[in-house]
Design a protein around this motif. Structure first.
Motif, PDB file in Angstrom:
ATOM      1  N   MET A   1     -33.332  20.713  25.223  1.00  0.00           N
ATOM      2  CA  MET A   1     -34.382  19.942  25.880  1.00  0.00           C
ATOM      3  C   MET A   1     -34.117  18.447  25.749  1.00  0.00           C
ATOM      4  O   MET A   1     -33.425  18.011  24.838  1.00  0.00           O
ATOM      5  N   THR A   2     -34.673  17.695  26.672  1.00  0.00           N
ATOM      6  CA  THR A   2     -34.508  16.243  26.666  1.00  0.00           C
ATOM      7  C   THR A   2     -35.877  15.575  26.643  1.00  0.00           C
ATOM      8  O   THR A   2     -36.897  16.185  26.904  1.00  0.00           O
ATOM      9  N   ALA A   3     -35.871  14.303  26.322  1.00  0.00           N
ATOM     10  CA  ALA A   3     -37.097  13.513  26.378  1.00  0.00           C
ATOM     11  C   ALA A   3     -37.091  12.696  27.650  1.00  0.00           C
ATOM     12  O   ALA A   3     -36.044  12.423  28.229  1.00  0.00           O
ATOM     13  N   GLY A   4     -38.258  12.285  28.096  1.00  0.00           N
ATOM     14  CA  GLY A   4     -38.315  11.426  29.261  1.00  0.00           C
ATOM     15  C   GLY A   4     -39.306  11.911  30.287  1.00  0.00           C
ATOM     16  O   GLY A   4     -39.962  12.933  30.134  1.00  0.00           O
ATOM     17  N   ASP A   5     -39.394  11.143  31.368  1.00  0.00           N
ATOM     18  CA  ASP A   5     -40.327  11.418  32.440  1.00  0.00           C
ATOM     19  C   ASP A   5     -39.682  12.384  33.437  1.00  0.00           C
ATOM     20  O   ASP A   5     -38.625  12.086  34.004  1.00  0.00           O
ATOM     21  N   PRO A   6     -40.298  13.541  33.710  1.00  0.00           N
ATOM     22  CA  PRO A   6     -39.707  14.491  34.666  1.00  0.00           C
ATOM     23  C   PRO A   6     -39.539  13.889  36.055  1.00  0.00           C
ATOM     24  O   PRO A   6     -38.564  14.203  36.747  1.00  0.00           O
ATOM     25  N   ARG A   7     -40.476  13.040  36.477  1.00  0.00           N
ATOM     26  CA  ARG A   7     -40.357  12.437  37.797  1.00  0.00           C
ATOM     27  C   ARG A   7     -39.129  11.538  37.881  1.00  0.00           C
ATOM     28  O   ARG A   7     -38.406  11.544  38.886  1.00  0.00           O
ATOM     29  N   ALA A   8     -38.875  10.788  36.816  1.00  0.00           N
ATOM     30  CA  ALA A   8     -37.694   9.931  36.792  1.00  0.00           C
ATOM     31  C   ALA A   8     -36.424  10.766  36.828  1.00  0.00           C
ATOM     32  O   ALA A   8     -35.432  10.372  37.459  1.00  0.00           O
ATOM     33  N   ALA A   9     -36.443  11.917  36.149  1.00  0.00           N
ATOM     34  CA  ALA A   9     -35.274  12.798  36.157  1.00  0.00           C
ATOM     35  C   ALA A   9     -35.002  13.327  37.559  1.00  0.00           C
ATOM     36  O   ALA A   9     -33.852  13.376  38.014  1.00  0.00           O
ATOM     37  N   ILE A  10     -36.053  13.734  38.276  1.00  0.00           N
ATOM     38  CA  ILE A  10     -35.883  14.230  39.648  1.00  0.00           C
ATOM     39  C   ILE A  10     -35.413  13.109  40.559  1.00  0.00           C
ATOM     40  O   ILE A  10     -34.542  13.304  41.417  1.00  0.00           O
ATOM     41  N   ASP A  11     -35.961  11.903  40.364  1.00  0.00           N
ATOM     42  CA  ASP A  11     -35.566  10.770  41.199  1.00  0.00           C
ATOM     43  C   ASP A  11     -34.086  10.441  41.044  1.00  0.00           C
ATOM     44  O   ASP A  11     -33.413  10.086  42.015  1.00  0.00           O
ATOM     45  N   LEU A 200     -44.230  18.628  41.480  1.00  0.00           N
ATOM     46  CA  LEU A 200     -44.421  18.037  40.159  1.00  0.00           C
ATOM     47  C   LEU A 200     -45.669  17.156  40.108  1.00  0.00           C
ATOM     48  O   LEU A 200     -46.397  17.160  39.114  1.00  0.00           O
ATOM     49  N   ALA A 201     -45.942  16.398  41.160  1.00  0.00           N
ATOM     50  CA  ALA A 201     -47.074  15.465  41.145  1.00  0.00           C
ATOM     51  C   ALA A 201     -48.378  16.191  40.871  1.00  0.00           C
ATOM     52  O   ALA A 201     -49.213  15.719  40.095  1.00  0.00           O
ATOM     53  N   PHE A 202     -48.565  17.370  41.478  1.00  0.00           N
ATOM     54  CA  PHE A 202     -49.803  18.119  41.251  1.00  0.00           C
ATOM     55  C   PHE A 202     -49.832  18.696  39.839  1.00  0.00           C
ATOM     56  O   PHE A 202     -50.870  18.665  39.164  1.00  0.00           O
ATOM     57  N   LEU A 203     -48.689  19.219  39.379  1.00  0.00           N
ATOM     58  CA  LEU A 203     -48.642  19.792  38.023  1.00  0.00           C
ATOM     59  C   LEU A 203     -48.958  18.740  36.969  1.00  0.00           C
ATOM     60  O   LEU A 203     -49.680  19.011  36.004  1.00  0.00           O
ATOM     61  N   MET A 204     -48.444  17.528  37.157  1.00  0.00           N
ATOM     62  CA  MET A 204     -48.666  16.465  36.181  1.00  0.00           C
ATOM     63  C   MET A 204     -50.097  15.939  36.239  1.00  0.00           C
ATOM     64  O   MET A 204     -50.635  15.475  35.235  1.00  0.00           O
ATOM     65  N   GLU A 205     -50.719  16.010  37.395  1.00  0.00           N
ATOM     66  CA  GLU A 205     -52.069  15.488  37.545  1.00  0.00           C
ATOM     67  C   GLU A 205     -53.109  16.456  36.991  1.00  0.00           C
ATOM     68  O   GLU A 205     -54.101  16.050  36.395  1.00  0.00           O
ATOM     69  N   ARG A 214     -44.918  25.038  33.009  1.00  0.00           N
ATOM     70  CA  ARG A 214     -44.766  25.025  34.470  1.00  0.00           C
ATOM     71  C   ARG A 214     -43.844  23.896  34.922  1.00  0.00           C
ATOM     72  O   ARG A 214     -43.028  24.080  35.833  1.00  0.00           O
ATOM     73  N   VAL A 215     -43.962  22.731  34.282  1.00  0.00           N
ATOM     74  CA  VAL A 215     -43.065  21.623  34.629  1.00  0.00           C
ATOM     75  C   VAL A 215     -41.622  21.983  34.310  1.00  0.00           C
ATOM     76  O   VAL A 215     -40.713  21.743  35.113  1.00  0.00           O
ATOM     77  N   ASN A 216     -41.397  22.571  33.161  1.00  0.00           N
ATOM     78  CA  ASN A 216     -40.033  22.956  32.786  1.00  0.00           C
ATOM     79  C   ASN A 216     -39.489  24.047  33.702  1.00  0.00           C
ATOM     80  O   ASN A 216     -38.286  24.060  34.020  1.00  0.00           O
ATOM     81  N   PHE A 222     -34.903  23.249  39.785  1.00  0.00           N
ATOM     82  CA  PHE A 222     -34.202  22.130  40.405  1.00  0.00           C
ATOM     83  C   PHE A 222     -32.890  21.802  39.686  1.00  0.00           C
ATOM     84  O   PHE A 222     -32.319  20.730  39.902  1.00  0.00           O
ATOM     85  N   ALA A 223     -32.419  22.722  38.837  1.00  0.00           N
ATOM     86  CA  ALA A 223     -31.155  22.565  38.105  1.00  0.00           C
ATOM     87  C   ALA A 223     -31.165  21.359  37.184  1.00  0.00           C
ATOM     88  O   ALA A 223     -30.147  20.663  37.029  1.00  0.00           O
ATOM     89  N   LEU A 224     -32.307  21.090  36.551  1.00  0.00           N
ATOM     90  CA  LEU A 224     -32.446  19.989  35.612  1.00  0.00           C
ATOM     91  C   LEU A 224     -32.853  20.524  34.243  1.00  0.00           C
ATOM     92  O   LEU A 224     -33.504  21.570  34.150  1.00  0.00           O
ATOM     93  N   PRO A 225     -32.467  19.836  33.158  1.00  0.00           N
ATOM     94  CA  PRO A 225     -32.842  20.307  31.822  1.00  0.00           C
ATOM     95  C   PRO A 225     -34.339  20.153  31.585  1.00  0.00           C
ATOM     96  O   PRO A 225     -34.960  19.214  32.091  1.00  0.00           O
ATOM     97  N   PRO A 226     -34.941  21.061  30.807  1.00  0.00           N
ATOM     98  CA  PRO A 226     -36.372  20.945  30.496  1.00  0.00           C
ATOM     99  C   PRO A 226     -36.638  19.763  29.576  1.00  0.00           C
ATOM    100  O   PRO A 226     -35.723  19.204  28.963  1.00  0.00           O
ATOM    101  N   VAL A 227     -37.892  19.369  29.482  1.00  0.00           N
ATOM    102  CA  VAL A 227     -38.297  18.260  28.621  1.00  0.00           C
ATOM    103  C   VAL A 227     -39.077  18.798  27.429  1.00  0.00           C
ATOM    104  O   VAL A 227     -39.695  19.864  27.485  1.00  0.00           O
ATOM    105  N   GLU A 228     -39.018  18.054  26.326  1.00  0.00           N
ATOM    106  CA  GLU A 228     -39.712  18.472  25.106  1.00  0.00           C
ATOM    107  C   GLU A 228     -41.217  18.229  25.205  1.00  0.00           C
ATOM    108  O   GLU A 228     -42.013  18.989  24.660  1.00  0.00           O
ATOM    109  N   ALA A 229     -41.588  17.149  25.865  1.00  0.00           N
ATOM    110  CA  ALA A 229     -43.001  16.805  25.987  1.00  0.00           C
ATOM    111  C   ALA A 229     -43.205  16.015  27.264  1.00  0.00           C
ATOM    112  O   ALA A 229     -42.269  15.413  27.811  1.00  0.00           O
TER     113      ALA A 229
END
Length: 439
Positions: A1-11, A200-205, A214-216, A222-229
């Motif tokens: 898992m990684t740290a950070g903002d999921p939206r930034a990762a998708i961007d 993601l926008a709806f899940l985060m809101e 659900r975010v992970n 989307f072939a991206l690593p999950p986040v810790e928080a």
């Protein structure tokens, strides 16, 4: 898992297959909208012939779907901010399928108009949802193109659907046009069930104990690593969506974009609603009238692709203003064109390019006007008001035709709305910072 903002990762990440598939589905849904909106205009010459319907009454039929679209945009679209975009898309498809199916079995103007309202409710709530969906599923690099891909579905639906409808009208009668639309809605309902996730926008809101999981799950899709928080939610309290789009710092932008959309849509729905009938009135068959209308949508598809490529490098407001003014001039040009098929095709292509290109750019301006947490509500409000006014265009033009004003005069009157919208956008572009579609 990684740290950070999921939206930034998708961007920052490249577009995955799942993201591309989701954007393509929004385009397919837009294409269905395009076909369903125009289906009654494709069928109108045959309906007018079979039921001996005059232009004033035909205007009622053409406007009924737009009334439903206004209701859907204003009343149903905001519900997506509460229950989720995906669920609302599925509900809209069910409404569209039922409305198209029952339209095929209608036996009079009142019955057909009622089912067109049902179809319109589904269409009206769909576009305000899929427009931000195309943005939310994309990364930062391809956001403008994703919006263009979604937008191009509408003229493609009108183009391909128009050719199909012309064939159906040649082989069968007008109910086949509506039955084909019901079948398309059923197919897309299966595609949405399988391949369109909640964004993601709806899940985060709308956070709860399962939000991180659900975010992970979405990130893995989307072939991206999950986040810790998850990043902390905004500290500002959430406003009621309609109150938020009319808050002190937002009110002016909301009213301005609403007025621009209202004026432009008046011209848009005049052209879309009456083009096939005007061509049929010149002595061409319903099938040929539908074919010319489909070619106009083809011009729009080319314009949408061009906007998607050019918009990131230009001032979007200036481009939109130019396209709106272009439609304001092309509409009376089509109205005054003689009964020459090549000239009708040429002026129809030009009008279609300005019309659909203007819609594509305008969608980008509308989406950029609102924050993600109230985007479905804001886009739904703007489009709902526009469609409520747009519903008057077929009625008013039908009444003008009914009292003896020719198609050139009616086209000049309705084309002036797009001219005024373009001037408002041009003036706002001069007063503000350049607005780019990737904003």
């Amino acid at each position: 898992m990684t740290a950070g903002d999921p939206r930034a990762a998708i961007d920052a990440a490249p577009m995955s297959r799942a993201q591309v598939a989701a954007v393509v589905i929004t385009s397919a849904l837009s294409a269905l909208d395009g076909y369903d909106v125009l289906s009654v205009t494709f069928a109108a010459p045959a309906i007018s012939r079979d039921w001996a319907v005059g232009k004033a009454m035909l205007g009622v039929v053409l406007s009924s779907g737009l009334v439903g679209m206004a209701l859907g945009s204003l009343l149903l679209a905001p519900v997506a901010d509460a229950i989720g975009r995906r669920r609302m898309v599925m509900l809209n498809l069910l409404l569209m399928m039922a409305g198209m199916l029952m339209s095929a079995f209608s036996r009079g103007v009142a019955e057909l108009s009622a089912w067109r309202v049902v179809t319109g409710i589904g269409i009206g709530a769909m576009v305000p949802i899929i427009t931000p969906l195309a943005v939310e599923f994309s990364n930062a690099r391809w956001r403008t193109l994703s919006l263009a891909v979604m937008s191009i579905g509408y003229p493609i639906g009108g183009t391909v659907g128009g050719f199909v409808a012309a064939g159906l009208l040649h082989l069968f009668d007008w109910p086949a046009v509506f039955l084909f639309g019901a079948a398309l809605a059923l197919i897309l309902l299966g595609a949405v069930t399988l391949w369109l996730p909640e964004p993601l926008a709806f899940l985060m809101e709308r956070r709860d104990d399962r939000t991180l999981a659900r975010v992970n799950a979405l990130l893995r899709r989307f072939a991206l690593p999950p986040v810790e928080a998850l990043p902390p939610p905004p500290t500002t309290p959430r406003a009621v969506p309609y109150r938020e789009i009319f808050a002190a710092g937002q009110r002016g932008a909301t009213l301005r974009i609403t007025l621009v959309n209202l004026l432009f849509i008046m011209t848009v729905y005049y052209v879309l609603s009456w083009m096939p009938q005007m061509i049929a009135d010149l002595g061409f068959s319903p099938s040929m009238a539908t074919m010319v209308s489909a070619l106009a949508s083809f011009g729009g598809a080319i314009a949408c692709i061009t906007i998607g490529i050019v918009a990131p490098r230009t001032d979007l407001r200036a481009v939109v203003a130019m396209l709106m003014i272009g439609l304001g001039l092309a509409t009376p040009a089509f109205g005054f064109t003689s009964a020459s098929l090549p000239l009708l095709i040429l002026t129809g292509l030009i009008a279609g390019a300005f019309l659909y290109g203007g819609i594509t750019g305008l969608y980008a301006l509308i989406v950029d006007t609102f924050e993600p947490r109230a985007r479905a509500t804001g886009v739904g409000f703007v489009m709902g008001i526009g469609r409520a006014a747009g519903a008057l265009a077929p009625l008013a033009s039908g009444a003008l035709f009914g009292i003896g004003i020719d198609r050139g005069g009616v086209s000049a009157a309705l084309g002036s709305m797009a001219l005024l919208a373009g001037l408002i956008v041009a003036l706002s572009a001069r007063r503000s910072q350049p607005c780019r579609a990737d904003a």
